[in-house]
Every structure is written in structure tokens, then in C-alpha cells.
Design an enzyme around this catalytic site. Structure first.
Site, PDB file in Angstrom:
ATOM      1  N   ASP A  46      51.814 -16.609   2.921  1.00 18.90           N
ATOM      2  CA  ASP A  46      51.323 -17.551   3.905  1.00 18.90           C
ATOM      3  C   ASP A  46      51.095 -16.726   5.354  1.00 18.90           C
ATOM      4  OD1 ASP A  46      50.580 -20.264   3.904  1.00 18.90           O
ATOM      5  OD2 ASP A  46      52.623 -21.005   4.454  1.00 18.90           O
ATOM      6  N   GLU A  71      46.842 -22.371  10.709  1.00 19.95           N
ATOM      7  CA  GLU A  71      48.165 -22.941  10.563  1.00 19.95           C
ATOM      8  C   GLU A  71      49.364 -22.457  11.095  1.00 19.95           C
ATOM      9  OE1 GLU A  71      48.846 -24.327   6.469  1.00 19.95           O
ATOM     10  OE2 GLU A  71      50.585 -25.618   7.407  1.00 19.95           O
ATOM     11  N   ASP A 134      43.242 -22.133   6.829  1.00 19.21           N
ATOM     12  CA  ASP A 134      44.508 -22.750   6.230  1.00 19.21           C
ATOM     13  C   ASP A 134      44.844 -21.580   5.322  1.00 19.21           C
ATOM     14  OD1 ASP A 134      46.730 -23.646   4.822  1.00 19.21           O
ATOM     15  OD2 ASP A 134      45.978 -25.438   4.902  1.00 19.21           O
ATOM     16  N   ILE A 136      47.246 -20.322   3.046  1.00 22.82           N
ATOM     17  CA  ILE A 136      47.534 -21.029   1.985  1.00 22.82           C
ATOM     18  C   ILE A 136      47.480 -22.530   1.881  1.00 22.82           C
ATOM     19  CG2 ILE A 136      49.081 -21.451  -0.036  1.00 22.82           C
ATOM     20  CD1 ILE A 136      50.092 -18.556   0.269  1.00 22.82           C
ATOM     21  N   ASP A 137      46.597 -23.292   1.272  1.00 24.80           N
ATOM     22  CA  ASP A 137      46.541 -24.587   1.507  1.00 24.80           C
ATOM     23  C   ASP A 137      47.227 -25.057   0.197  1.00 24.80           C
ATOM     24  OD1 ASP A 137      46.048 -27.211   2.345  1.00 24.80           O
ATOM     25  OD2 ASP A 137      44.250 -27.185   0.985  1.00 24.80           O
ATOM     26  N   THR A 139      51.019 -25.159  -0.465  1.00 27.35           N
ATOM     27  CA  THR A 139      51.973 -24.551  -0.723  1.00 27.35           C
ATOM     28  C   THR A 139      52.905 -25.050  -1.755  1.00 27.35           C
ATOM     29  OG1 THR A 139      52.976 -25.602   1.276  1.00 27.35           O
ATOM     30  CG2 THR A 139      52.076 -23.256   1.553  1.00 27.35           C
ATOM     31  N   HIS A 231      52.223 -37.270  -0.188  1.00 23.44           N
ATOM     32  CA  HIS A 231      51.007 -36.968   0.775  1.00 23.44           C
ATOM     33  C   HIS A 231      49.915 -37.865   0.644  1.00 23.44           C
ATOM     34  CE1 HIS A 231      51.612 -32.000   0.517  1.00 23.44           C
ATOM     35  NE2 HIS A 231      52.615 -32.763   0.957  1.00 23.44           N
ATOM     36  N   LYS A 258      40.630 -29.685  -4.677  1.00 23.65           N
ATOM     37  CA  LYS A 258      39.966 -30.830  -5.086  1.00 23.65           C
ATOM     38  C   LYS A 258      38.802 -30.982  -4.529  1.00 23.65           C
ATOM     39  CE  LYS A 258      43.735 -33.281  -3.197  1.00 23.65           C
ATOM     40  NZ  LYS A 258      44.654 -32.143  -3.327  1.00 23.65           N
ATOM     41  N   ARG A 272      42.575 -39.894  -0.417  1.00 24.25           N
ATOM     42  CA  ARG A 272      43.756 -39.439   0.481  1.00 24.25           C
ATOM     43  C   ARG A 272      44.259 -40.535   1.740  1.00 24.25           C
ATOM     44  NH1 ARG A 272      45.487 -34.360   0.825  1.00 24.25           N
ATOM     45  NH2 ARG A 272      46.822 -33.809   2.291  1.00 24.25           N
ATOM     46  N   ASP A 284      43.151 -28.406   7.015  1.00 25.78           N
ATOM     47  CA  ASP A 284      43.444 -29.008   5.775  1.00 25.78           C
ATOM     48  C   ASP A 284      41.966 -29.529   5.037  1.00 25.78           C
ATOM     49  OD1 ASP A 284      45.988 -28.354   4.653  1.00 25.78           O
ATOM     50  OD2 ASP A 284      46.765 -30.028   6.261  1.00 25.78           O
TER      51      ASP A 284
HETATM   52  N1  LIG Z   1      53.169 -36.353   4.587  1.00 25.10           N
HETATM   53  C1  LIG Z   1      52.102 -35.719   4.147  1.00 25.10           C
HETATM   54  N2  LIG Z   1      50.828 -36.510   4.177  1.00 25.10           N
HETATM   55  C2  LIG Z   1      49.642 -36.086   3.950  1.00 25.10           C
HETATM   56  N3  LIG Z   1      49.351 -34.479   3.994  1.00 25.10           N
HETATM   57  C3  LIG Z   1      50.739 -33.677   4.173  1.00 25.10           C
HETATM   58  C4  LIG Z   1      51.941 -34.200   4.252  1.00 25.10           C
HETATM   59  N4  LIG Z   1      52.768 -33.259   4.513  1.00 25.10           N
HETATM   60  C5  LIG Z   1      52.072 -32.383   4.278  1.00 25.10           C
HETATM   61  N5  LIG Z   1      50.592 -32.527   4.014  1.00 25.10           N
HETATM   62  C6  LIG Z   1      49.463 -31.678   4.169  1.00 25.10           C
HETATM   63  O1  LIG Z   1      49.109 -31.693   2.804  1.00 25.10           O
HETATM   64  C7  LIG Z   1      48.612 -30.423   2.554  1.00 25.10           C
HETATM   65  C8  LIG Z   1      48.396 -30.150   0.958  1.00 25.10           C
HETATM   66  O2  LIG Z   1      47.339 -30.988   0.419  1.00 25.10           O
HETATM   67  P1  LIG Z   1      47.536 -31.743  -0.843  1.00 25.10           P
HETATM   68  O3  LIG Z   1      48.202 -32.778  -0.775  1.00 25.10           O
HETATM   69  O4  LIG Z   1      46.035 -31.793  -0.969  1.00 25.10           O
HETATM   70  O5  LIG Z   1      48.013 -30.576  -1.801  1.00 25.10           O
HETATM   71  C9  LIG Z   1      49.447 -29.425   3.241  1.00 25.10           C
HETATM   72  O6  LIG Z   1      48.977 -28.234   3.410  1.00 25.10           O
HETATM   73  P2  LIG Z   1      49.679 -26.948   3.250  1.00 25.10           P
HETATM   74  O7  LIG Z   1      50.272 -26.494   1.714  1.00 25.10           O
HETATM   75  O8  LIG Z   1      48.762 -25.884   3.869  1.00 25.10           O
HETATM   76  O9  LIG Z   1      50.950 -26.907   4.375  1.00 25.10           O
HETATM   77  C10 LIG Z   1      49.895 -30.214   4.518  1.00 25.10           C
HETATM   78  O10 LIG Z   1      49.013 -29.840   5.512  1.00 25.10           O
HETATM   79 MG   LIG Z   2      46.887 -27.136   4.173  1.00 25.23          MG
HETATM   80 MG   LIG Z   3      52.084 -26.143   5.594  1.00 23.16          MG
HETATM   81 MG   LIG Z   4      49.026 -24.023   4.339  1.00 21.44          MG
END
Ligand SMILES: Nc1ncnc2c1ncn2[C@@H]1O[C@H](COP(=O)(O)O)[C@@H](OP(=O)(O)O)[C@H]1O
Ligand SMILES: [Mg+2]
Ligand SMILES: [Mg+2]
Ligand SMILES: [Mg+2]
Length: 349
Positions: A46, A71, A134, A136-137, A139, A231, A258, A272, A284
Site C-alpha cells: 500500500d 488514502e 487509491d 491498493i483498492d 486490500t 461493505h 468491478k 453498493r 474508492d
Molecule cells: N464498512 C464499509 N462499507 C463500505 N465500504 C467500505 C467499508 N469498509 C471499507 N470500505 C471500503 O471498501 C473498499 C473496497 O471496496 P470493495 O468493497 O468494492 O472491494 C475499501 O478500499 P481499500 O481496500 O482501498 O481500503 C474501503 O475504502
Molecule cells: Mg479503496
Molecule cells: Mg483502506
Molecule cells: Mg486502498
């Protein structure tokens, strides 16, 4: 206005950061079970990714002011306990730069790595140019060995004008049919306002123009959502899908991959709906949003408002994010409205 020069810089930065991340993910997957529960590999990747992107963008566009909304920040790395990890990050950043022709002779000190990471503290907003990153989106997906993305966008006076999404684990061919044999992976999506969306292999050239699915029958639409149930409210998305008559089960994948997959028509809808109290961050969605809209799609909140990236580090939204093609949007919005009404009336009983 053309952002050709910025696009070249952004593609270079994101591809190099992807190389850094791939290296770490490969090592992570080969390691034993015990260290798989250790989060430090993703932490190193990251920060390393953010340092590489920040360093390259600033170098490539040295004649213009540089503002980056990203981020991560270096707070923890500046602590005594962060020393060892900073050392690992610096080595990794330098190994990565050594593999890039133009930067092969650049060697960053630990202090320059911290400085590059901290460039990401900008607040963004409606005036001027700001990069949005971002590093790494996804993680969680990265740690599982699944999908993740390096997502980079440029805002100009509050509008997203350019986006690059590097998706190292996304197959080059459609993910719509799970039963087909796995193909090569590693996609780079990019879009500039008014110029369409293109995809090319992460390690090559030969871009192809991509467009979203053109289906207009909701029953044939398949939909994407987060892999992580925390999420997005999956009971709500399943009720919406049911109203639309969607037959296919949800496709659950991590990260802005996605948006990339949607931009080439692998599926028709992305929904979402974070749980109450969660605030979406601009990094994001900024790159994903322009990749999908330039491919002919549309991204709005649950109330049908276009996403507004001009408000600073957070998105200010009504309830959730929905993405689809122009033809399906009216039906999707209607189903969303009905499902939200049912949810609120059942919770007030
Ligand atoms: N409770 C929550 N509700 C919605 N999104 C969240 C969450 N907690 C973390 N995320 C976000 O969801 C992103 C990942 O997206 P996805 O759900 O589409 O895989 C994360 O990015 P990072 O991995 O960069 O932190 C983070 O910012
Ligand atoms: Mg992200
Ligand atoms: Mg994060
Ligand atoms: Mg990230």
C-alpha cells in the site's frame, strides 16, 4: 481540453505501482499459512504503491503544481515501531524504480519515501487540479489473492477528467462465464473525458476500445457487488435484483475491478449500499466512475444524482451507489427506491 500528457504519466505510474504490488502478492501467496494472517505485506505494498505513484507523477509533470488526494499517510511509519517496515518499503520502491527505464538511476532515501507518501494529504475540492489515488483498492482481496486495483484519477475544477485502473488479477477476457478456461490476467483501463474508455494488457500495449453492456432487459442483467458483506447490504441488493427479475446470482468481486469489468460489458449493474454511518471516499470511486461513464455507463447515488467529486476527500451521497447502462438506469432507480421504502417501513414497524 486534452489531458494526453497527464494520461501518459498516470499510465506509467499505475503500471509501475502494479508491478510492485504483484511482486508482494506473489510472495504473500507462496508464504506459509501463519504469515498469511499477517497484514504487513499489504501495508508494505500500500505505502510502496502510493510512494511510487506520487514520485512518478511529480517527476513526469514537474512544470505544474502537484496536488494529490490519497488514502495513506506516513504517520505510523514515522513512529519508532514503523522503522523496519519503512526500510522494507524503501527497498521495494527502489527495486521497482530500478526496473523502469527512465527511473533506473533514481534511488530514494527513507525520508524521500515518506515525503512522497505525504504528498497525498491534499483536501481536493472544486478548484484547480488534484490527483486522486487509491494505492491498493481492495486490500482484503489483495490478501486473499483475489482482485484488487491501483486506482488513479485527475480532478480538474471538481470534475473527473481522467482515470486509470490497473487490475493485476483481472482476466483479459470476460469474467461473465465462470466455466470458461482461465485466460491471461492483468488489465489496464483508462479514460479521458470525451474520448472513451480503453483497455490494454498491463504488460503490453494494443489498446481496445470498450463499451458497457447494451442489454435493455433487466432479466438478462447480471450484477456485481463487493465480495465483503460488510461493505454493502446484500439483503437490499438481493431484494432489488429480485424486483428487476435478475436471474443470475450476484458476481462478488473486490475493488474497482468491478467498474473495469462493467465498462467492457462483463455484467450490466453494480450496486453498493454501505451500512449506516459509512462515508464513501473519493479515491474508492473517481477512477472507476470515469472508466465506466466514458464507456457509455452511468453512475449515480440511490437518489439518481451524479457522483460529486468536488466536496473534498469524501463523497456526499444519498444512501448508496448504483452503476449501469443508460437503458437500464430508470428501472434500476425505480427498484432501488421501492426496496429502500420497504426496508425503511419494515424497520419502523
Ligand atoms: N464498512 C464499509 N462499507 C463500505 N465500504 C467500505 C467499508 N469498509 C471499507 N470500505 C471500503 O471498501 C473498499 C473496497 O471496496 P470493495 O468493497 O468494492 O472491494 C475499501 O478500499 P481499500 O481496500 O482501498 O481500503 C474501503 O475504502
Ligand atoms: Mg479503496
Ligand atoms: Mg483502506
Ligand atoms: Mg486502498
Amino acid at each position: 481540453m486534452s489531458y494526453d500528457r497527464e494520461l501518459v504519466a498516470a499510465k506509467k505510474a499505475a503500471s509501475l505501482a502494479a508491478r510492485l504490488c504483484q511482486k508482494i502478492q506473489r510472495a504473500l501467496l507462496q508464504s506459509d499459512v501463519q504469515s498469511k494472517s499477517d497484514r504487513s505485506p499489504v501495508t508494505v505494498a500500500d505505502y510502496g504503491s502510493q510512494a511510487v505513484v506520487s514520485f512518478i507523477l511529480e517527476k513526469e509533470l514537474v512544470d505544474v503544481p502537484f496536488s494529490l488526494v490519497a488514502e495513506e499517510d506516513s504517520g505510523d511509519l514515522r513512529e519508532e515501531s514503523g522503522k523496519e517496515i519503512l526500510n522494507r518499503i524503501t527497498a521495494l520502491v527502489n527495486e521497482t524504480l530500478a526496473g523502469a527505464d527512465t527511473y533506473a538511476s533514481s534511488t530514494l532515501s527513507e525520508e524521500s519515501v515518506l515525503t512522497a507518501i505525504d504528498k497525498g494529504k491534499s483536501e481536493g475540492g472544486p478548484i484547480g487540479r488534484h490527483w486522486v489515488l487509491d494505492p491498493i483498492d481492495g486490500t482484503k482481496g489483495f490478501l486473499r489473492g483475489d482482485q484488487y486495483a491501483i486506482a488513479l484519477a485527475l480532478l480538474d475544477n471538481g470534475k473527473v477528467v481522467l482515470g486509470v485502473l490497473a487490475c493485476p488479477n483481472l482476466p483479459l477476457t470476460s469474467i461473465a462465464h465462470k466455466d470458461t478456461a482461465p485466460t491471461e490476467v492483468g488489465c489496464l483501463f483508462y479514460a479521458q473525458a470525451g474520448s472513451g474508455t480503453y483497455m490494454e494488457p498491463l504488460d503490453g500495449s494494443s489498446p481496445v476500445k470498450v463499451t458497457v453492456s447494451d442489454i435493455d432487459n433487466t432479466e438478462e442483467a447480471s450484477f456485481f457487488e463487493s465480495y465483503e458483506a460488510a461493505h454493502s447490504m446484500q439483503d437490499l441488493t438481493s431484494s432489488i435484483a429480485q424486483k428487476l427479475g435478475v436471474k443470475a446470482p450476484p458476481v462478488r468481486i473486490d475493488s474497482q475491478a468491478k467498474y473495469g469489468a462493467l465498462s467492457r460489458g462483463d455484467g450490466a449493474i453494480y450496486m453498493r449500499f454501505p451500512h449506516k454511518g459509512y462515508r464513501e471516499k473519493i479515491w474508492d470511486h473517481a477512477a472507476g466512475c470515469i472508466v465506466v461513464t466514458e464507456a457509455g455507463g452511468i453512475a449515480t447515488d440511490a437518489g439518481g444524482n451524479l457522483l460529486d467529486f468536488s466536496k473534498g476527500r469524501f463523497l456526499d451521497l444519498d444512501t448508496g451507489i448504483i452503476v449501469t447502462n443508460q437503458k437500464l438506469m430508470p428501472a434500476l432507480l425505480k427498484a432501488v427506491r421501492e426496496s429502500l421504502e420497504e426496508k425503511s417501513s419494515s424497520s419502523s414497524l
